[in-house]
Enzyme design. Structure first.
Site, PDB file in Angstrom:
ATOM      1  N   ASN A   1       0.872  -1.178   0.000  1.00 21.50           N
ATOM      2  CA  ASN A   1       0.000   0.000   0.000  1.00 21.50           C
ATOM      3  C   ASN A   1       0.909   1.227   0.000  1.00 21.50           C
ATOM      4  O   ASN A   1       1.489   1.566   1.036  1.00 21.50           O
ATOM      5  CB  ASN A   1      -0.895  -0.026   1.244  1.00 21.50           C
ATOM      6  CG  ASN A   1      -1.747   1.224   1.344  1.00 21.50           C
ATOM      7  OD1 ASN A   1      -1.805   2.033   0.410  1.00 21.50           O
ATOM      8  ND2 ASN A   1      -2.405   1.397   2.480  1.00 21.50           N
TER       9      ASN A   1
ATOM     10  N   LYS B   1       0.061   4.264  -0.356  1.00 22.79           N
ATOM     11  CA  LYS B   1      -0.594   5.466   0.182  1.00 22.79           C
ATOM     12  C   LYS B   1      -0.349   6.630  -0.791  1.00 22.79           C
ATOM     13  O   LYS B   1      -0.331   6.399  -1.992  1.00 22.79           O
ATOM     14  CB  LYS B   1      -0.105   5.738   1.604  1.00 22.79           C
ATOM     15  CG  LYS B   1      -0.190   4.465   2.475  1.00 22.79           C
ATOM     16  CD  LYS B   1       0.046   4.681   3.923  1.00 22.79           C
ATOM     17  CE  LYS B   1      -0.108   3.352   4.663  1.00 22.79           C
ATOM     18  NZ  LYS B   1       0.022   3.467   6.100  1.00 22.79           N
TER      19      LYS B   1
ATOM     20  N   HIS C   1      -9.403   1.287   5.057  1.00 23.54           N
ATOM     21  CA  HIS C   1      -8.123   1.525   5.726  1.00 23.54           C
ATOM     22  C   HIS C   1      -8.331   2.540   6.855  1.00 23.54           C
ATOM     23  O   HIS C   1      -9.129   3.472   6.723  1.00 23.54           O
ATOM     24  CB  HIS C   1      -7.094   2.046   4.715  1.00 23.54           C
ATOM     25  CG  HIS C   1      -5.709   2.031   5.267  1.00 23.54           C
ATOM     26  ND1 HIS C   1      -5.248   3.003   6.127  1.00 23.54           N
ATOM     27  CD2 HIS C   1      -4.687   1.149   5.104  1.00 23.54           C
ATOM     28  CE1 HIS C   1      -3.991   2.718   6.465  1.00 23.54           C
ATOM     29  NE2 HIS C   1      -3.639   1.605   5.864  1.00 23.54           N
TER      30      HIS C   1
ATOM     31  N   GLU D   1      -6.694   4.987   7.765  1.00 21.52           N
ATOM     32  CA  GLU D   1      -6.477   6.396   7.380  1.00 21.52           C
ATOM     33  C   GLU D   1      -7.715   6.978   6.706  1.00 21.52           C
ATOM     34  O   GLU D   1      -8.009   8.167   6.851  1.00 21.52           O
ATOM     35  CB  GLU D   1      -5.226   6.498   6.489  1.00 21.52           C
ATOM     36  CG  GLU D   1      -3.958   6.288   7.323  1.00 21.52           C
ATOM     37  CD  GLU D   1      -2.800   5.673   6.579  1.00 21.52           C
ATOM     38  OE1 GLU D   1      -2.794   5.655   5.340  1.00 21.52           O
ATOM     39  OE2 GLU D   1      -1.864   5.178   7.265  1.00 21.52           O
TER      40      GLU D   1
ATOM     41  N   GLU E   1      -4.977  -4.346  10.839  1.00 15.91           N
ATOM     42  CA  GLU E   1      -3.934  -3.340  10.984  1.00 15.91           C
ATOM     43  C   GLU E   1      -4.177  -2.537  12.261  1.00 15.91           C
ATOM     44  O   GLU E   1      -4.976  -1.583  12.250  1.00 15.91           O
ATOM     45  CB  GLU E   1      -3.941  -2.387   9.789  1.00 15.91           C
ATOM     46  CG  GLU E   1      -3.685  -3.060   8.470  1.00 15.91           C
ATOM     47  CD  GLU E   1      -3.151  -2.077   7.437  1.00 15.91           C
ATOM     48  OE1 GLU E   1      -2.073  -2.329   6.898  1.00 15.91           O
ATOM     49  OE2 GLU E   1      -3.807  -1.048   7.191  1.00 15.91           O
TER      50      GLU E   1
ATOM     51  N   GLY F   1       3.028   2.764  10.640  1.00 14.64           N
ATOM     52  CA  GLY F   1       3.990   3.842  10.428  1.00 14.64           C
ATOM     53  C   GLY F   1       4.733   4.260  11.683  1.00 14.64           C
ATOM     54  O   GLY F   1       5.384   5.302  11.713  1.00 14.64           O
TER      55      GLY F   1
ATOM     56  N   SER G   1       3.875  -1.681  10.334  1.00 19.64           N
ATOM     57  CA  SER G   1       5.334  -1.758  10.513  1.00 19.64           C
ATOM     58  C   SER G   1       5.916  -3.139  10.197  1.00 19.64           C
ATOM     59  O   SER G   1       6.835  -3.615  10.874  1.00 19.64           O
ATOM     60  CB  SER G   1       5.727  -1.306  11.925  1.00 19.64           C
ATOM     61  OG  SER G   1       5.344   0.048  12.134  1.00 19.64           O
TER      62      SER G   1
END
Ligand code: 13P
Length: 248
Positions: free
Chosen positions: A8, A10, A94, A96, A163, A169, A208
């Site tokens: 991904n 992003k 996701h 985000e 996730e 991240g 991560s």
């Protein structure tokens, strides 16, 4: 079960950077047959990526989708447009998107329905925040996201990604035990939703993931692949992840 490892990207990589990545990456993974390999560039680079992966073992995903087929929805991208651009999969839900674009379970569910109707494979994401984990609400959150997000959806072409938001991240990966615990819980819910077929649904871990920790995560019974952000941006690093069995 064949594992599934997806990149991904992003909001990273131009069209030319996507081309450079794929030129370097494809030869590194050309002999891999036991992993479904997927890259998810931004919308603008999808079509170019589709050309570059033609005839290879790499598949293409979009990072989002809209549920309507066409019309006055400025800025949105329809399922048929993703197919037309060469996508086989789409990432939906996701954290985000949930966090910054206020996508709730109902929105996620509409997107999953639309993607499935169009024949796209769905990488459906769930995960708890640090606050939710610390207040012992992980299982409640995961149950709600899975049950509401997949309401009325059949299991065909479905991949689930766990996730934990606190691991995305941050360099703080979930331990294999933490990952396995939630993956087994998701498998259990899937077992109730899809009696008989839940064992065949791939559940990916994301947060991560690196070439250094991928083997220990993949060794967990219910971890069937990975959804990788930062470590997927460099061709050699993502190739190492895809080839995790050789790296052991
Ligand atoms: P990182 O691998 O950068 O933690 O991102 C994970 C992720 O969000 C993939 O969708």
């Amino acid at each position: 079960m064949k594992s599934f490892i997806a990149a991904n990207w992003k909001m990273n990589k131009t069209i030319s950077e996507t081309g450079e990545f794929l030129r370097d990456f494809i030869p590194l993974v050309k002999d891999v047959t036991d992993v479904d390999i997927v890259v998810a560039p931004p919308f603008t680079a999808l079509s170019a990526a589709a050309g570059a992966i033609q005839g290879t073992n790499v598949r293409l995903a979009a990072q989002d989708i809209f549920w309507e087929e066409k019309g006055a929805y400025t800025g949105e991208v329809a399922p048929g447009m993703l197919l037309d651009a060469g996508c086989t999969h789409v990432i939906i839900g996701h954290s985000e998107r949930r966090q910054y674009f206020h996508e709730d379970d109902a929105v996620v569910n509409r997107k999953v329905r639309a993607a499935k109707k169009a024949g796209l494979g769905v990488i459906f994401c769930v995960g708890e925040s640090l606050g939710e984990r610390e207040s012992n609400r992980t299982f409640e959150v995961i149950r709600r996201e899975v049950e509401k997000g997949l309401e009325g959806i059949d299991a065909d072409g479905l991949v689930v990604a766990y996730e934990p938001i606190w691991a995305i991240g941050t360099g703080k990966t979930a331990s294999p035990d933490q990952a396995q615990e939630v993956h087994a819980f998701i498998r259990d819910i899937l077992g109730k939703l899809y009696a008989g077929t839940a064992e065949g649904i791939r559940i990916l871990y994301g947060g991560s993931v690196t070439p250094d920790n991928v083997s220990s995560l993949m060794a967990c019974k219910d971890v069937n692949g990975g959804l990788v952000g930062g470590a997927s941006l460099k061709a050699d690093s993502f190739a190492k992840l895809v080839c995790y069995k050789k790296e052991k």
